[in-house]
Structure formats: structure tokens, C-alpha cells
Design a protein around this motif. Structure first.
Motif, PDB file in Angstrom:
ATOM      1  N   ILE A 179      49.745  42.753  81.834  1.00 10.92           N
ATOM      2  CA  ILE A 179      49.123  43.875  81.137  1.00 10.92           C
ATOM      3  C   ILE A 179      50.167  44.932  80.824  1.00 10.92           C
ATOM      4  N   GLU A 180      49.802  45.828  79.909  1.00  8.95           N
ATOM      5  CA  GLU A 180      50.613  46.995  79.586  1.00  8.95           C
ATOM      6  C   GLU A 180      49.725  48.219  79.713  1.00  8.95           C
ATOM      7  N   VAL A 181      50.338  49.325  80.118  1.00  9.44           N
ATOM      8  CA  VAL A 181      49.628  50.588  80.306  1.00  9.44           C
ATOM      9  C   VAL A 181      50.323  51.665  79.487  1.00  9.44           C
ATOM     10  N   ALA A 182      49.535  52.558  78.894  1.00  4.96           N
ATOM     11  CA  ALA A 182      50.093  53.701  78.160  1.00  4.96           C
ATOM     12  C   ALA A 182      49.331  54.950  78.585  1.00  4.96           C
ATOM     13  N   PHE A 183      50.066  56.010  78.843  1.00  3.97           N
ATOM     14  CA  PHE A 183      49.474  57.305  79.167  1.00  3.97           C
ATOM     15  C   PHE A 183      49.487  58.120  77.881  1.00  3.97           C
ATOM     16  N   VAL A 184      48.297  58.367  77.348  1.00  2.00           N
ATOM     17  CA  VAL A 184      48.149  58.987  76.032  1.00  2.00           C
ATOM     18  C   VAL A 184      47.346  60.275  76.206  1.00  2.00           C
ATOM     19  N   GLY A 185      48.048  61.391  76.271  1.00  2.00           N
ATOM     20  CA  GLY A 185      47.353  62.653  76.510  1.00  2.00           C
ATOM     21  C   GLY A 185      46.622  62.597  77.837  1.00  2.00           C
ATOM     22  N   GLU A 186      45.314  62.830  77.820  1.00  2.00           N
ATOM     23  CA  GLU A 186      44.508  62.791  79.035  1.00  2.00           C
ATOM     24  C   GLU A 186      43.921  61.407  79.297  1.00  2.00           C
ATOM     25  N   ALA A 187      44.232  60.446  78.451  1.00  2.89           N
ATOM     26  CA  ALA A 187      43.680  59.102  78.586  1.00  2.89           C
ATOM     27  C   ALA A 187      44.738  58.121  79.073  1.00  2.89           C
ATOM     28  N   ILE A 188      44.252  57.043  79.674  1.00  6.97           N
ATOM     29  CA  ILE A 188      45.108  55.949  80.084  1.00  6.97           C
ATOM     30  C   ILE A 188      44.574  54.705  79.393  1.00  6.97           C
ATOM     31  N   ALA A 189      45.450  53.989  78.695  1.00 10.34           N
ATOM     32  CA  ALA A 189      45.050  52.789  77.970  1.00 10.34           C
ATOM     33  C   ALA A 189      45.672  51.571  78.627  1.00 10.34           C
ATOM     34  N   VAL A 190      44.927  50.475  78.635  1.00  9.45           N
ATOM     35  CA  VAL A 190      45.391  49.213  79.211  1.00  9.45           C
ATOM     36  C   VAL A 190      45.119  48.117  78.187  1.00  9.45           C
ATOM     37  N   ARG A 191      46.110  47.235  77.985  1.00 13.18           N
ATOM     38  CA  ARG A 191      45.919  46.132  77.044  1.00 13.18           C
ATOM     39  C   ARG A 191      46.611  44.883  77.561  1.00 13.18           C
ATOM     40  N   ASP A 192      46.262  43.764  76.944  1.00 15.35           N
ATOM     41  CA  ASP A 192      46.858  42.466  77.237  1.00 15.35           C
ATOM     42  C   ASP A 192      48.246  42.442  76.600  1.00 15.35           C
ATOM     43  N   ALA A 193      49.273  42.273  77.407  1.00 12.42           N
ATOM     44  CA  ALA A 193      50.644  42.280  76.890  1.00 12.42           C
ATOM     45  C   ALA A 193      50.911  41.131  75.932  1.00 12.42           C
ATOM     46  N   LYS A 194      50.161  40.033  76.060  1.00  9.11           N
ATOM     47  CA  LYS A 194      50.357  38.897  75.163  1.00  9.11           C
ATOM     48  C   LYS A 194      49.645  39.089  73.832  1.00  9.11           C
ATOM     49  N   ASN A 195      48.788  40.098  73.735  1.00 10.98           N
ATOM     50  CA  ASN A 195      48.035  40.352  72.504  1.00 10.98           C
ATOM     51  C   ASN A 195      48.071  41.849  72.185  1.00 10.98           C
ATOM     52  N   PRO A 196      49.241  42.393  71.855  1.00  6.97           N
ATOM     53  CA  PRO A 196      49.356  43.835  71.641  1.00  6.97           C
ATOM     54  C   PRO A 196      48.534  44.362  70.470  1.00  6.97           C
ATOM     55  N   ALA A 197      48.150  43.508  69.545  1.00  4.99           N
ATOM     56  CA  ALA A 197      47.319  43.950  68.427  1.00  4.99           C
ATOM     57  C   ALA A 197      45.832  43.921  68.775  1.00  4.99           C
ATOM     58  N   GLY A 198      45.522  43.404  69.948  1.00  6.58           N
ATOM     59  CA  GLY A 198      44.131  43.296  70.379  1.00  6.58           C
ATOM     60  C   GLY A 198      43.594  44.621  70.905  1.00  6.58           C
ATOM     61  N   PRO A 199      42.404  44.582  71.472  1.00  5.16           N
ATOM     62  CA  PRO A 199      41.764  45.811  71.953  1.00  5.16           C
ATOM     63  C   PRO A 199      42.439  46.375  73.200  1.00  5.16           C
ATOM     64  N   ALA A 200      42.192  47.645  73.444  1.00  2.00           N
ATOM     65  CA  ALA A 200      42.688  48.316  74.644  1.00  2.00           C
ATOM     66  C   ALA A 200      41.498  48.930  75.367  1.00  2.00           C
ATOM     67  N   LEU A 201      41.567  48.930  76.686  1.00  2.00           N
ATOM     68  CA  LEU A 201      40.580  49.625  77.503  1.00  2.00           C
ATOM     69  C   LEU A 201      41.072  51.056  77.696  1.00  2.00           C
ATOM     70  N   ILE A 202      40.177  52.018  77.577  1.00  2.00           N
ATOM     71  CA  ILE A 202      40.545  53.429  77.709  1.00  2.00           C
ATOM     72  C   ILE A 202      39.869  54.004  78.949  1.00  2.00           C
ATOM     73  N   PHE A 203      40.643  54.685  79.771  1.00  2.00           N
ATOM     74  CA  PHE A 203      40.138  55.289  80.998  1.00  2.00           C
ATOM     75  C   PHE A 203      40.456  56.773  81.030  1.00  2.00           C
ATOM     76  N   THR A 204      39.589  57.543  81.672  1.00  2.00           N
ATOM     77  CA  THR A 204      39.893  58.949  81.931  1.00  2.00           C
ATOM     78  C   THR A 204      40.835  58.999  83.129  1.00  2.00           C
ATOM     79  N   ALA A 205      41.427  60.146  83.369  1.00  2.00           N
ATOM     80  CA  ALA A 205      42.325  60.290  84.514  1.00  2.00           C
ATOM     81  C   ALA A 205      41.584  60.037  85.824  1.00  2.00           C
ATOM     82  N   ALA A 206      40.345  60.516  85.935  1.00  2.02           N
ATOM     83  CA  ALA A 206      39.559  60.314  87.159  1.00  2.02           C
ATOM     84  C   ALA A 206      39.269  58.828  87.379  1.00  2.02           C
ATOM     85  N   GLU A 207      38.928  58.117  86.314  1.00  2.43           N
ATOM     86  CA  GLU A 207      38.673  56.679  86.438  1.00  2.43           C
ATOM     87  C   GLU A 207      39.937  55.937  86.857  1.00  2.43           C
TER      88      GLU A 207
END
Length: 74
Positions: A31-59
Motif C-alpha cells: 500500500i501507499e499512504v499520503a498525508f493530504v492536509g487534514e486527511a490521510i489517503a491509502v491506495r493500492d501501490a500496484k494500482n495507483p490510478a485506482g481508488p483511494a480510501l480517505i481517513f480523518t486524522a482521528a480515524e
């Protein structure tokens, strides 16, 4: 990709993705993780054009804390 998720405005077009280093070479599903402002995104590293899961900082904090406490161990 710009979106409003959970009340957060998220723009993944400039995200700096970090590949998981834990077992990254041996893991079949890295997986890959990105910290984007107040959000944290997670995606499949083998499919970077695919969907990402978005989490709040608390989550994200709850997830990381659970992982450290062994809540997800098999």
C-alpha cells in the motif's frame, strides 16, 4: 482527483505517496499512504490510478493505535 470526503476537501493530484516499508518487498499487496492536509489517503501501490480510501486524522490515529496494540494480529 479532488473530492469532499467526511467534510474534508481532498486534492490527491499533488499528493506525495509513501510506499509501505513493512514487508514491502515480500508483501503481495503493498500500500501507499499520503498525508493530504487534514486527511490521510491509502491506495493500492500496484494500482495507483485506482481508488483511494480517505481517513480523518482521528480515524487514522485509531487505526495506528490498534495496529500497535495488536488488535489486527491473526
Amino acid at each position: 482527483m479532488k473530492a469532499e470526503v467526511k467534510g474534508l476537501h481532498v486534492d490527491l493530484s499533488r499528493a506525495e505517496w509513501i510506499k509501505s516499508t513493512r514487508g514491502a518487498h515480500a508483501a503481495p499487496n503493498p500500500i501507499e499512504v499520503a498525508f493530504v492536509g487534514e486527511a490521510i489517503a491509502v491506495r493500492d501501490a500496484k494500482n495507483p490510478a485506482g481508488p483511494a480510501l480517505i481517513f480523518t486524522a482521528a480515524e487514522w490515529d485509531a487505526f495506528v493505535g490498534g495496529a500497535k496494540d495488536g488488535e489486527f494480529d491473526l
